[in-house]
Enzyme design. Structure first.
Site, PDB file in Angstrom:
ATOM      1  N   ARG A 163       0.849  -1.193   0.000  1.00  0.00           N
ATOM      2  CA  ARG A 163       0.000   0.000   0.000  1.00  0.00           C
ATOM      3  C   ARG A 163       0.884   1.242   0.000  1.00  0.00           C
ATOM      4  O   ARG A 163       1.715   1.413   0.904  1.00  0.00           O
ATOM      5  CB  ARG A 163      -0.899   0.032   1.246  1.00  0.00           C
ATOM      6  N   GLU A 216      -0.059   4.120   0.635  1.00  0.00           N
ATOM      7  CA  GLU A 216      -0.670   5.177   1.437  1.00  0.00           C
ATOM      8  C   GLU A 216       0.396   5.826   2.316  1.00  0.00           C
ATOM      9  O   GLU A 216       1.191   5.138   2.940  1.00  0.00           O
ATOM     10  CB  GLU A 216      -1.759   4.581   2.349  1.00  0.00           C
ATOM     11  N   ARG A 223      -0.118   1.321  13.348  1.00  0.00           N
ATOM     12  CA  ARG A 223      -0.790   0.135  12.806  1.00  0.00           C
ATOM     13  C   ARG A 223      -0.761   0.062  11.283  1.00  0.00           C
ATOM     14  O   ARG A 223      -1.463  -0.731  10.678  1.00  0.00           O
ATOM     15  CB  ARG A 223      -2.229   0.072  13.334  1.00  0.00           C
ATOM     16  N   HIS A 224       0.042   0.916  10.650  1.00  0.00           N
ATOM     17  CA  HIS A 224       0.180   0.901   9.202  1.00  0.00           C
ATOM     18  C   HIS A 224       1.620   0.682   8.773  1.00  0.00           C
ATOM     19  O   HIS A 224       2.526   1.267   9.345  1.00  0.00           O
ATOM     20  CB  HIS A 224      -0.274   2.238   8.600  1.00  0.00           C
ATOM     21  N   GLU A 270      -9.461  -2.452  13.805  1.00  0.00           N
ATOM     22  CA  GLU A 270      -9.878  -3.310  12.713  1.00  0.00           C
ATOM     23  C   GLU A 270      -8.736  -4.247  12.335  1.00  0.00           C
ATOM     24  O   GLU A 270      -7.625  -3.800  12.081  1.00  0.00           O
ATOM     25  CB  GLU A 270     -10.248  -2.420  11.511  1.00  0.00           C
ATOM     26  N   SER A 283     -11.515  -7.186   7.153  1.00  0.00           N
ATOM     27  CA  SER A 283     -12.772  -6.695   6.596  1.00  0.00           C
ATOM     28  C   SER A 283     -13.155  -7.581   5.435  1.00  0.00           C
ATOM     29  O   SER A 283     -12.325  -8.305   4.876  1.00  0.00           O
ATOM     30  CB  SER A 283     -12.647  -5.236   6.168  1.00  0.00           C
ATOM     31  N   ARG A 313      -1.619  -7.355  12.174  1.00  0.00           N
ATOM     32  CA  ARG A 313      -2.538  -6.691  13.108  1.00  0.00           C
ATOM     33  C   ARG A 313      -3.108  -7.698  14.094  1.00  0.00           C
ATOM     34  O   ARG A 313      -3.301  -7.384  15.271  1.00  0.00           O
ATOM     35  CB  ARG A 313      -3.669  -6.009  12.338  1.00  0.00           C
TER      36      ARG A 313
END
Length: 406
Positions: A184, A186, A192-193, A329, A332, A380
């Site tokens: 990712r 991002e 947590r990323h 989270e 998902s 996670r």
RNA sequence: GCCCCGGUAGUGUAGCGGCCCAUCAUGAAGCCCUGUCGAGGCUUCGACUCGGGUUCAAAUCCCGACCGGGGCGCCA
């Protein structure tokens, strides 16, 4: 020069003391041993003796010490020192950091987690597959994709196996899972990323509804946590903690109810809003009070979900879910839209051009059963299960916005 | 990307305009002591991220760069 010298020798399983009373060992051995730098690698031959003074009841009286590799000094960071070491320093010197048993334990536990996932899904008739990590397009927009050069063609690192695993639902493989890296781009900068993580994805065909998916994922996470608590107790104790077994069945909270809970706590959110990090934490606290560590939040607004999620007809919601572990989270998923026309319609609604997904859509044109699945962040799960402050504690060589090496 | 905070010996820190050729711990080197056990005692070594600026004077104030920490957004 005193009458005795000691060496603490460490291996994968623990430490043992090497005792050298001057009268009982050769002088050159004594001299070599006392001159040894910390963290050097040695091979030792000797007699193991029971000893009340030794910490674990035993010690070795050496007859030979072979220095396989002398460590340079000073060390870039201490392994047994009483001073703290910042995570940045630890990550820069990970080979040294991992010499600490408690740091290593996390990765031994992570390995167990992956084995239990495999075990559970295979028992439940899932087939493990591998889909490409070098791809021509992403599942949802291009902003979070890492662009690479593929023999002169533009290509990307896969952010998710989403499109591929859905395509497989039309093949008869019916139940598949994949554990592989996801990338990712991002620019997230949180505990947590990371930009590269291990994604555990599953997809199942011929489901009667989303509940079928929840059942498998709930069974799996429970199997994993139970397994680690049982077989990994010794490793977990090195982390100075105990694993708390999540209470089952995991409660199911509808998005709309979650929103009410959060608003009742004073956050100003309205229908359609993302719960946000704060909202997630609030829900986590409320659930914790009721004794639940793990729970579902389901039926999110379709607007907030990607094109491949099935809408809940007649409502603004969707057949979607998040799996939350103490306010965070970890997975998902949902039931997917398997009807070709509705899928194309949803793509357009999301501003995507169906033509650029033709390889994906083709799989829906010739018989695609109802199906659903999930994506779970393995790190996670490990982070929350072991209550670690940062996801980077669960990745040996993490990649994030600012870290590309080691 | 936005908002806060920070960068001092190998490591972790104190100091936050002159009292600092910079504190303490850990570490390293040496000595003493010692069945040690995150041992103890003594001596020594070792640092103000970089570049501009303000000032009689800058580790300390200002600006920029680089690096890091936390929060948010986004998500696994």
């Amino acid at each position: 020069m005193g009458g005795i010298a000691f060496l603490i020798v460490r291996d994968r399983h623990g430490t043992i003391q090497v005792a050298m009373p001057k009268k009982k060992v050769p002088p050159e051995l004594f001299a070599a041993a006392t001159a040894l730098s910390r963290e050097s690698v040695v091979r030792i031959k000797g007699v193991v003796k029971q000893s009340a003074q030794a910490r674990n009841g035993y010690e070795v009286i050496p007859s030979m010490i072979d220095v396989l590799s002398a460590a340079r000094s000073p060390l870039p960071m201490g392994v047994v020192d009483k001073v703290n070491v910042e995570m940045d320093t630890r990550l820069n010197n990970r080979y040294m950091d991992l010499r600490k048993p408690e740091v290593r334990a996390v990765f031994e536990i992570k390995s167990m987690v992956l084995q239990f996932i495999d075990e559970y899904l295979v028992k439940n008739n899932f087939v493990e597959v591998f889909t490409p990590k070098v791809v021509a397009s992403g599942a949802e927009g291009g902003s979070t994709l890492f662009k690479i050069d593929y023999f002169g063609q533009p290509a990307y690192l896969a952010q998710s196996p989403q499109l591929y695993k859905q395509m497989l639902m039309s093949t008869g493989l019916d139940r598949i899972f994949e554990i592989s890296p996801a990338f990712r781009a991002e620019p997230s900068d949180t505990v947590r990323h990371v930009s590269e993580f291990i994604s555990f994805d599953g997809e199942m065909a011929h489901i009667r509804g989303m509940r079928d998916v929840l059942d498998v994922l709930e069974g799996c996470t429970q199997y994993v946590v139970e397994g680690v608590a049982r077989d990994g107790a010794e490793l977990v104790s090195k982390l100075n903690m105990e694993i708390k077994m999540p209470k089952t069945p995991y409660p199911v909270i509808a998005y709309a109810d979650a929103l009410d809970m959060v608003v009742a706590e004073g956050l100003s959110l309205s229908m359609g809003d993302d719960l946000g990090t704060e909202g997630e934490k609030v829900i986590g606290d409320i659930m914790a009070e009721k004794g639940y560590d793990v729970y579902w939040i389901v039926d999110y607004p379709e607007e907030a979900k990607p094109f491949y999620i099935m809408e809940k007809d007649g409502t603004p919601f969707s057949h979607s879910f998040d799996l939350d572990y103490r306010g965070q989270e970890i997975a998902s998923g949902g039931q997917r839209e398997h009807r070709y026309d509705r899928l194309v319609e949803r793509m357009r609604k999301k501003g995507l051009e169906p033509d650029s997904f033709d390889f994906y859509l083709a799989a829906f044109a010739y018989g695609m059963p109802p199906h659903g699945g999930w994506g779970l962040g393995v790190e996670r799960l490990v982070q929350k299960m072991l209550d670690l402050p940062n996801i980077r504690e669960t990745i040996i060589f993490p990649r994030d916005r600012n870290r590309l090496s080691p």
